[in-house]
Design an enzyme around this catalytic site. Structure first.
Site, PDB file in Angstrom:
ATOM      1  N   ALA A  61       0.831  -1.204   0.000  1.00 10.64           N
ATOM      2  CA  ALA A  61       0.000   0.000   0.000  1.00 10.64           C
ATOM      3  C   ALA A  61       0.867   1.255   0.000  1.00 10.64           C
ATOM      4  CB  ALA A  61      -0.917  -0.003   1.221  1.00 10.64           C
ATOM      5  N   GLY A 106      -0.161  -5.503   0.237  1.00 17.71           N
ATOM      6  CA  GLY A 106      -1.190  -5.548  -0.797  1.00 17.71           C
ATOM      7  C   GLY A 106      -0.713  -6.210  -2.066  1.00 17.71           C
TER       8      GLY A 106
END
Length: 255
Positions: A61, A106
């Site tokens: 992220a 992520g």
């Protein structure tokens, strides 16, 4: 654009393009969702490759963006974050992640959304959110244990440690390790081969496996039975069986 979709030979490549590390900020997440939905709709896309480029898959992220978000902001955003990744996981076509360099946080969660993961020898994967005082929020606590088992998943999630490609292969986190320069080529070749297969049967196989993993075996068998019987109404089934009888196995050509 931070994410692009290119189509060739029936294969749609969803390419992350946010240098230098393909950090998954809000705009990238939303773009990823839109292109996953486009790949789902498009008939000329019969298989999909998720790729971050030659150097890095996705390092996670955008921490600076997340740092500025308070509890209220993340309550409002968390569902959209998960929905972006779920859109990839629910593409009803074969999906392969071509992983080079870092696939962390992520980025690792995005790779988990694929059906198959080909990693370069330079790949490093992990869920380091615990080192930020967080847990994975884009599916890591759910998809990772389903893939490699709860104990191994807890090891990675609790410690936040990175694993190199060879360990990722031994854990079952990736399915094949190849020289870094061959990752995309091999991922595209895998997808292109499946793109020539019977689209509805591949869709049925994917849904039956995925749905079955989320439920009890009796319900899973019902899903399988319904898809199996339903495929007898398709042209691909007629084509496949006719070719088998007339030419032998493995020679059918599907539209």
């Amino acid at each position: 654009m931070t994410v692009n979709l290119e189509v060739a030979e029936g294969v749609g490549t969803i390419r992350l393009d946010r240098p230098p590390m393909n950090a998954l900020d809000v705009a990238t997440q939303d773009r990823l969702k839109a292109l996953a939905e486009e790949a789902t709709r498009r008939e000329d896309v019969r298989a999909v490759v998720i790729y971050g480029g030659e150097k890095v898959f996705a390092a996670g992220a955008d921490i600076k963006e997340m740092q500025a978000m308070d509890h209220t902001a993340m309550v409002l955003r968390a569902r959209a974050l998960q929905d972006a990744f779920t859109a990839v996981a629910r593409i009803p076509k074969p999906v392969v992640a071509a992983v080079t360099g870092y696939a962390l946080g992520g980025g690792c969660e995005l790779a988990l959304c694929a059906d198959f993961r080909i990693a370069g020898e330079n790949a490093k994967l992990g869920q380091p959110e615990i080192l930020l005082g967080l847990i994975p929020g884009a599916g890591g606590t759910q998809r990772l244990p389903r893939l490699i088992g709860p104990a191994k998943a807890k090891d990675l999630i609790f410690t936040g440690r990175m694993v190199k490609a060879d360990e990722a292969l031994s854990l079952g986190l990736v399915d094949r390790v190849v020289p870094a320069g061959e990752v995309y080529e091999q991922a595209h070749a895998w997808a292109a081969r499946l793109a020539q297969g019977p689209a509805l049967a591949l869709r049925a196989a994917k849904e039956a496996v995925d749905a079955g993993l989320e439920t009890d075996i009796d319900t899973g068998l019902t899903v399988e039975r319904n898809w199996f019987a339903g495929l007898f109404a398709t042209e691909d089934r007629e084509r496949g069986m006719r070719s088998f009888v007339e030419e032998g196995p493995g020679k059918a050509k599907f539209l």
